[in-house]
Design a protein around this motif. Sequence first.
Motif, PDB file in Angstrom:
ATOM      1  N   GLU A 130     -11.329  17.290 -12.790  1.00  0.00           N
ATOM      2  CA  GLU A 130     -10.467  17.108 -11.613  1.00  0.00           C
ATOM      3  C   GLU A 130     -10.129  15.631 -11.418  1.00  0.00           C
ATOM      4  OE1 GLU A 130     -10.586  18.030  -6.779  1.00  0.00           O
ATOM      5  OE2 GLU A 130     -12.359  18.393  -8.033  1.00  0.00           O
ATOM      6  N   HIS A 131     -11.114  14.795 -11.631  1.00  0.00           N
ATOM      7  CA  HIS A 131     -10.910  13.350 -11.474  1.00  0.00           C
ATOM      8  C   HIS A 131      -9.888  12.832 -12.480  1.00  0.00           C
ATOM      9  CE1 HIS A 131     -11.733   9.117 -10.803  1.00  0.00           C
ATOM     10  NE2 HIS A 131     -12.143   8.964 -12.059  1.00  0.00           N
ATOM     11  N   ASN A 132      -9.968  13.286 -13.720  1.00  0.00           N
ATOM     12  CA  ASN A 132      -9.016  12.834 -14.738  1.00  0.00           C
ATOM     13  C   ASN A 132      -7.585  13.212 -14.369  1.00  0.00           C
ATOM     14  OD1 ASN A 132     -10.956  11.610 -16.321  1.00  0.00           O
ATOM     15  ND2 ASN A 132     -11.307  13.432 -17.599  1.00  0.00           N
ATOM     16  N   ARG A 133      -7.400  14.369 -13.772  1.00  0.00           N
ATOM     17  CA  ARG A 133      -6.063  14.752 -13.320  1.00  0.00           C
ATOM     18  C   ARG A 133      -5.590  13.813 -12.212  1.00  0.00           C
ATOM     19  NH1 ARG A 133      -8.169  20.149 -13.741  1.00  0.00           N
ATOM     20  NH2 ARG A 133      -8.472  20.217 -11.473  1.00  0.00           N
ATOM     21  N   ASN A 134      -6.483  13.460 -11.313  1.00  0.00           N
ATOM     22  CA  ASN A 134      -6.121  12.537 -10.227  1.00  0.00           C
ATOM     23  C   ASN A 134      -5.778  11.148 -10.772  1.00  0.00           C
ATOM     24  OD1 ASN A 134      -6.569  14.537  -8.309  1.00  0.00           O
ATOM     25  ND2 ASN A 134      -8.708  13.916  -7.961  1.00  0.00           N
ATOM     26  N   VAL A 135      -6.535  10.716 -11.783  1.00  0.00           N
ATOM     27  CA  VAL A 135      -6.257   9.423 -12.407  1.00  0.00           C
ATOM     28  C   VAL A 135      -4.892   9.436 -13.072  1.00  0.00           C
ATOM     29  CG1 VAL A 135      -6.949   7.830 -14.240  1.00  0.00           C
ATOM     30  CG2 VAL A 135      -8.682   8.802 -12.714  1.00  0.00           C
ATOM     31  N   ALA A 136      -4.558  10.535 -13.741  1.00  0.00           N
ATOM     32  CA  ALA A 136      -3.252  10.640 -14.396  1.00  0.00           C
ATOM     33  C   ALA A 136      -2.121  10.536 -13.370  1.00  0.00           C
ATOM     34  CB  ALA A 136      -3.161  11.957 -15.170  1.00  0.00           C
ATOM     35  N   LYS A 137      -2.310  11.175 -12.234  1.00  0.00           N
ATOM     36  CA  LYS A 137      -1.296  11.082 -11.169  1.00  0.00           C
ATOM     37  C   LYS A 137      -1.171   9.637 -10.666  1.00  0.00           C
ATOM     38  CE  LYS A 137      -2.035  15.799  -9.484  1.00  0.00           C
ATOM     39  NZ  LYS A 137      -2.551  16.621  -8.348  1.00  0.00           N
ATOM     40  N   TRP A 138      -2.284   8.954 -10.535  1.00  0.00           N
ATOM     41  CA  TRP A 138      -2.275   7.570 -10.063  1.00  0.00           C
ATOM     42  C   TRP A 138      -1.575   6.658 -11.060  1.00  0.00           C
ATOM     43  CZ3 TRP A 138      -1.810   4.016  -6.834  1.00  0.00           C
ATOM     44  CH2 TRP A 138      -2.343   2.732  -6.979  1.00  0.00           C
ATOM     45  N   TYR A 139      -1.852   6.847 -12.353  1.00  0.00           N
ATOM     46  CA  TYR A 139      -1.197   6.039 -13.379  1.00  0.00           C
ATOM     47  C   TYR A 139       0.309   6.315 -13.409  1.00  0.00           C
ATOM     48  CZ  TYR A 139      -5.658   4.504 -15.354  1.00  0.00           C
ATOM     49  OH  TYR A 139      -6.895   3.924 -15.547  1.00  0.00           O
ATOM     50  N   ALA A 140       0.701   7.573 -13.228  1.00  0.00           N
ATOM     51  CA  ALA A 140       2.121   7.915 -13.205  1.00  0.00           C
ATOM     52  C   ALA A 140       2.816   7.238 -12.034  1.00  0.00           C
ATOM     53  CB  ALA A 140       2.302   9.433 -13.132  1.00  0.00           C
ATOM     54  N   LEU A 141       2.137   7.207 -10.895  1.00  0.00           N
ATOM     55  CA  LEU A 141       2.717   6.551  -9.720  1.00  0.00           C
ATOM     56  C   LEU A 141       2.839   5.059  -9.942  1.00  0.00           C
ATOM     57  CD1 LEU A 141       3.666   6.677  -6.778  1.00  0.00           C
ATOM     58  CD2 LEU A 141       1.267   6.487  -6.059  1.00  0.00           C
ATOM     59  N   ARG A 142       1.863   4.455 -10.593  1.00  0.00           N
ATOM     60  CA  ARG A 142       1.922   3.018 -10.878  1.00  0.00           C
ATOM     61  C   ARG A 142       3.047   2.699 -11.872  1.00  0.00           C
ATOM     62  NH1 ARG A 142      -3.510   0.183 -12.312  1.00  0.00           N
ATOM     63  NH2 ARG A 142      -2.127  -1.589 -11.986  1.00  0.00           N
ATOM     64  N   ARG A 143       3.232   3.551 -12.871  1.00  0.00           N
ATOM     65  CA  ARG A 143       4.332   3.326 -13.808  1.00  0.00           C
ATOM     66  C   ARG A 143       5.676   3.452 -13.092  1.00  0.00           C
ATOM     67  NH1 ARG A 143       0.692   5.843 -17.540  1.00  0.00           N
ATOM     68  NH2 ARG A 143       1.404   7.923 -16.884  1.00  0.00           N
ATOM     69  N   GLN A 144       5.767   4.405 -12.190  1.00  0.00           N
ATOM     70  CA  GLN A 144       6.998   4.588 -11.427  1.00  0.00           C
ATOM     71  C   GLN A 144       7.293   3.351 -10.580  1.00  0.00           C
ATOM     72  OE1 GLN A 144       6.921   8.137  -9.009  1.00  0.00           O
ATOM     73  NE2 GLN A 144       8.702   7.531  -7.828  1.00  0.00           N
ATOM     74  N   ARG A 145       6.243   2.702 -10.083  1.00  0.00           N
ATOM     75  CA  ARG A 145       6.402   1.496  -9.261  1.00  0.00           C
ATOM     76  C   ARG A 145       6.594   0.231 -10.120  1.00  0.00           C
ATOM     77  NH1 ARG A 145       1.367   2.187  -4.950  1.00  0.00           N
ATOM     78  NH2 ARG A 145       2.334   3.782  -3.618  1.00  0.00           N
ATOM     79  N   GLY A 146       6.479   0.378 -11.430  1.00  0.00           N
ATOM     80  CA  GLY A 146       6.618  -0.773 -12.321  1.00  0.00           C
ATOM     81  C   GLY A 146       5.372  -1.637 -12.374  1.00  0.00           C
ATOM     82  N   GLU A 147       4.233  -1.080 -12.016  1.00  0.00           N
ATOM     83  CA  GLU A 147       2.969  -1.817 -12.004  1.00  0.00           C
ATOM     84  C   GLU A 147       2.221  -1.697 -13.329  1.00  0.00           C
ATOM     85  OE1 GLU A 147       2.247  -1.021  -7.204  1.00  0.00           O
ATOM     86  OE2 GLU A 147       0.897  -0.154  -8.691  1.00  0.00           O
ATOM     87  N   MET A 148       2.697  -0.828 -14.216  1.00  0.00           N
ATOM     88  CA  MET A 148       2.029  -0.665 -15.524  1.00  0.00           C
ATOM     89  C   MET A 148       3.076  -0.653 -16.620  1.00  0.00           C
ATOM     90  SD  MET A 148      -0.899   2.231 -14.790  1.00  0.00           S
ATOM     91  CE  MET A 148      -1.530   2.097 -16.449  1.00  0.00           C
TER      92      MET A 148
END
Length: 321
Positions: free
Chosen positions: A303-321
């Motif tokens: 479950e945590h890995n899925r949450n991390v994936a969502k967080w990374y996707a949001l950061r990429r969308q914001r241009g932070e990664m």
Amino acid sequence: MIRKLVFLALVLIGAAAAFLAFSWWSAGPTKEETGIIVAEGTGIGALGQELAEQGQIGLSPSLWRLNARLFGGGDPIQAGEFTIPPGTSAADILDIIQHGRPVQRFVTIPEGMPSILVQERVQATDLLTGDAPLPPEGTVLPQTYSFQRGDSRAAVIARMQEAMSDTLEELWPTRTSRSVVETPAEAVILASIVEKETAKASERRMVAGVYSNRLRIGMKLDADPTVIYPVTKGKPLGRRIRRSELNDVNDYNTYAMAGLPAGPIANPGRESIAAVLDPQETDALYFVADGTGGHIFADTLEEHNRNVAKWYALRRQRGEM
């Protein structure tokens, strides 16, 4: 003849009384706002001497003392710093010192501020005296403290440390069976990590619950702030954590070892201390940022890995990664 002498005496007494009254209630000599610091135990005579030396009254110290005895009442003199408006009469100056509110000055220590920044803040605070010592990490209670002009920086920091000691003594009896800390010192260490991991007051007990679960089963805390502390002593890192820092074996890096670090990584506030003494009941072992300043919690690694994936996707969308 006797009547004339009596009359003359009465005239002289009246003139003296009028002079005393005029000198007591007439406008003072100052042209702009001034101040005075009254030490504990200062008497009427010493106060008059200081006021005369500073040019705040137009009376001699002996005349001040006489007027104060005659017209000033018997109320005690307060210790503290007082502001005196321009042209204030001797009578009003005494009234200010007897009944006015002393000037209060403040220095604020935010929750989670490391000791090195506490030292810098107190050192930079005007109107204090002496050098600010570096308090041991975790010994200062974050809150707002009042001080008076001329107080020593060492004394102000000592009051901050006394406040932390008093708070620990007060809160320690509230420790519940869910808490894993065994001493007040351990409570401060864990609370400092909780303080650094979440900016949301509503999450403190939940974060404390996750870390308590990890400590209970011997799982590493994996807390980023503990990696940063040996590098900066609590100051902002200003960059991403390096892989070498995550792998570095030291007494603070909770990625490289299980259990609590060797000491606090900041000065935790009262609520974070209370949280680790009474953590939220939860099965969660993981959490990751949710993009709003809070976190998403998970019971399982999947479950945590899925949450991390969502967080990374949001950061990429914001241009932070």
